[in-house]
Structures are given as C-alpha cells and as structure tokens.
Write an enzyme that holds these catalytic residues in place. Structure first.
Site, PDB file in Angstrom:
ATOM      1  N   TYR A   1       0.721  -1.267   0.016  1.00  0.00           N
ATOM      2  CA  TYR A   1      -0.042   0.194  -0.043  1.00  0.00           C
ATOM      3  C   TYR A   1       0.786   1.224   0.049  1.00  0.00           C
ATOM      4  CZ  TYR A   1      -3.877  -2.847   0.909  1.00  0.00           C
ATOM      5  OH  TYR A   1      -4.990  -4.076   0.820  1.00  0.00           O
TER       6      TYR A   1
ATOM      7  N   ASP B   1      -3.292 -17.732   4.620  1.00  0.00           N
ATOM      8  CA  ASP B   1      -4.342 -18.252   4.102  1.00  0.00           C
ATOM      9  C   ASP B   1      -4.933 -19.239   5.041  1.00  0.00           C
ATOM     10  OD1 ASP B   1      -1.854 -19.733   4.073  1.00  0.00           O
ATOM     11  OD2 ASP B   1      -1.912 -20.625   2.095  1.00  0.00           O
TER      12      ASP B   1
ATOM     13  N   ASP C   1      -5.756  -5.327   6.165  1.00  0.00           N
ATOM     14  CA  ASP C   1      -7.038  -4.736   5.363  1.00  0.00           C
ATOM     15  C   ASP C   1      -8.133  -5.911   5.105  1.00  0.00           C
ATOM     16  OD1 ASP C   1      -8.740  -3.313   4.100  1.00  0.00           O
ATOM     17  OD2 ASP C   1      -7.427  -3.407   2.034  1.00  0.00           O
TER      18      ASP C   1
END
Ligand code: NAD
Ligand code: IPM
Ligand code: MN
Length: 354
Positions: free
Chosen positions: A138, A216, A240
């Site tokens: 980001y 995951d 996020d």
C-alpha cells in the site's frame, strides 16, 4: 479541555455515519470537561470532481493542525478505482499513522447476528488486529504500463520493529497471553523479513506466547476458532482483508471501528467500511463502526478510556433495543441511521450524567 476535531465526511454513506459520530462528540462536549470544535476537512471522490484532487493541500493543513481526525468513507462508483482512495493512503503516509488498530469484538446482544454456530463462537470473539499502516504494497511503489505492472511489498526494519513493539505493548497492557503474527513467509520474501523481526522483538516479551500463522490458514482459523485470538499483528494488506472478514463475524461491516494512530500525534479515526454505494443516501447505514471509532479516539488521542468505555456501554445497551437493517432481528425495532445514532446518544448522556 479544548480539542479541535477535523471532520471528513467523504462520499456515499460516509456523509450519513459521520453525522452520527458528531452527535456523540457533541454529547461528550456538553456533558464532560471536553470542549470540541469541529472543522470541515473535505476529501474524497466528490472533492476530486470539484477540484481535481482528492486531498487538497488546504484540507491536509486543517488535518495537520487539528487534535484528531474523524473520517467517514470515500469512493464513488463512477470514478476509476484509486482516485478517491488515494486521500486515505496519503493521510496515513504523511502523518506517519503507522498503527491501524482494528478491534473485532462480538457484543453479547449481537450473538444472534454472528454467522457462526455456537461451537465456533466458543467463549466469545474479542481480538484486535494491529495492522501495519504505512508500508507493504500500500506504500504505492511500482509502475504500470500496457505490457506489465508491478507493486512492491516493501517492509523496513524500522517499520516492522515499531509495529511489533507497539503490538507487544498493546498485548501486555491488555493482559493478553498470546500474540499472533500473520504473514506469508512460505512464499514472500518481505514476509520472511517480517517474521524474523517478529521473533527478535518477541524476545523482549518472554511472558507473551508468540504464534506465527500463514495468512491463508488464518482466514479459516478466523472462522474455525476466532475465540483463540487476542492480539494479532499483521502487514498492511493482510490486515485490510482479515479485518473485513472479522467485521462480518461480529455482525456486519458496519460494526467495525478503527484508529489510524501515530502515538502522541494527530491520528485518524474511521469505520473500516467503505462508502457503500448500494445503500448510500437511504438513511439505513449502520453508524456503530463510526461511533466505536470515537471510542478509540477518546481512548487513544484524548487519554479518556473512561468515556471510551461509556460509549461502548451505550452501544451495547442500544443493541438490546433497536437495530439497523444490516444487523436486524425481528425481536427488536428496526432503526434508521439517525434513529440508531439518537438512541446511542440518549444512552450515553444518561451514563455521562451519572
Ligand atoms: P463497502 O465497505 O463500501 O461495502 C461493502 C458492503 O458492506 C456493501 O454491501 C455495503 O452496503 C455494506 N456496508 C458497508 N458499510 C456499511 C454500513 N455502515 N452499514 C451497513 N452496511 C454497510 O465496500 P465496497 O463496496 O467494496 O467499496 C465501496 C467504495 O468504498 C469503493 O470506492 C472503495 O474503494 C471504498 N472504500 C473506502 C474505504 C474508506 O473510505 N475507508 C474503505 C473501504 C472501501
Ligand atoms: C480500509 C480501506 C482502505 C485500505 C482503502 C480504501 C484505501 O479498504 O481502510 O480498510 O485499503 O486501507
Ligand atoms: Mn479495507
């Protein structure tokens, strides 16, 4: 205590939920020693359409000179992705808001809205994601052309050390036994770097159990055993994504709050959801994520966990009487955005008067 609060309404449902947040702050102003002054800090998609910038310099000056920023949500469906959203990233970068604190707490009255069966809710859901907020993908390093595109996941020693130390201190302060770091060290070099630093900083906290989980697997553990987490520290993108997943576990994306924090400096408080174009302008958005962000503001920026606690208590009490559509339950009254805000304000004033 006089405090200046910059207010960015933003786009879509941001305009509606921020109004409810302001009602809460006005109630605090009236019934405590705090004296809040509000200054508009326009940013987002609508502002971009008006002046070609989603975060005008004038707005940034207002924010920089305030004591805290209350932020709604930005983004318009008729703009290309990223135009409006850059404003948030720029505020986080330029104010160096390296901590993104995202509590995921299932309030008792909302157990009926948790999508999990009782055996998966277990003893309850109450953990906090400490998301690194200024580095990773980001940060915006990379380029795009007709032939290729690249986005760089950059982490620095300084950036990792400070977020991990913050998270460990947070865990200690809150009496947590365990801290979980979420990464993808089996594939991504930046994650291997992250994990090594987590272990190094962790050595200074011998009483905390340290746990590494791959992103995951973490996504399934969040559904399978959300009760087992207390403090979770993770990178920008993973934080996020997992916070939206966590938000639905506690009833709705509209329930989750956040604080973008640079300890001791101007910080930004916002619900984690976006501008929700599908429900914007209908007076049905849930304002609780915004209201709980003000809890974080009182606690983190204004050194008043006591008032923060009263805000949370008011929310819990209100949830026993009425619900916005996203968390509705036929046993309770269905409320509009404004009605939900009014109900919480009423509860808060009662508590502040005691
Ligand atoms: P979104 O969070 O806006 O909405 C996802 C879903 O959650 C929608 O069905 C929406 O109705 C629901 N929802 C969101 N907030 C709610 C609330 N308060 N009460 C009830 N339901 C709520 O995500 P999206 O649709 O992917 O994004 C819309 C725009 O918002 C995009 O432009 C995106 O970039 C932007 N966005 C901005 C922020 C921010 O300003 N901080 C955060 C996320 C997304
Ligand atoms: C959030 C949002 C922002 C992010 C976007 C809109 C820049 O999704 O605050 O979670 O990705 O951080
Ligand atoms: Mn998000």
């Amino acid at each position: 205590m006089k405090k200046i609060i910059a207010v960015t309404h933003g786009d879509g449902c941001g305009l509606e939920v921020v109004e409810e947040g302001i009602k809460i702050l006005k109630a605090i102003s009236e019934y405590s020693d705090f004296d809040f002054e509000f200054i508009n800090a326009p940013a987002g998609g609508k502002v971009w359409k008006d002046c070609g910038e989603s975060l005008p310099e004038k707005t940034f000056e207002i924010i920089k000179n305030s004591d805290a920023l209350l932020f709604g949500a930005i983004g318009l469906p008729d703009l290309p992705p990223g135009i409006a959203e850059t404003a948030i990233l720029k505020i986080r970068q330029d104010l160096d808001l390296y901590v993104n604190m995202r509590p995921i707490k299932l309030y008792n009255p909302l157990r009926d809205r948790c999508p999990l069966r009782d055996e998966f809710i277990g003893k309850g859901i109450d953990f906090t994601i400490i998301r690194e907020n200024t580095e990773g993908i980001y940060k915006g390093i990379g380029e795009i052309s007709d032939e290729r595109a690249e986005s760089v996941m950059l982490y620095t020693k300084k950036g990792c050390e400070r977020i991990m130390r913050y998270a460990c201190e947070f865990a200690k302060k809150n009496g947590h036994k365990k801290i979980t770091s979420v990464d993808k060290a089996n594939v991504i070099k930046a994650s291997q770097f992250w994990r090594n630093i987590f272990h190094k900083i962790g050595e200074d906290y011998p009483d905390l159990e340290k746990e590494d989980v791959y992103i995951d697997a973490f996504c399934q553990w969040l559904i399978r055993a959300p009760y087992s987490y207390e403090t979770v520290v993770t990178g920008n993108m993973f934080g996020d994504i997992t916070s939206d997943e966590g938000a639905f576990l506690i009833g709705s994306l509209g329930m989750a709050a956040s604080g973008n924090i640079n300890p001791g400096n101007v910080s930004m408080y916002e619900p984690i959801h976006g501008s929700a174009p599908d429900i914007a302008g209908k007076n049905i958005a849930n304002p609780i994520g915004t209201i709980l962000s003000i809890k974080l503001m009182m606690q983190e920026s204004f050194n008043s966990p006591e008032i923060g606690f009263l805000i949370e208590k008011s929310v819990e009490e209100a949830l026993n009487e009425g619900r916005t559509i996203d968390i509705e339950n036929k046993a309770f009254k269905t409320l509009t955005t404004r009605e939900m805000g009014d109900l919480i304000v009423k509860k808060l004033i009662n508590l502040l008067k005691k």
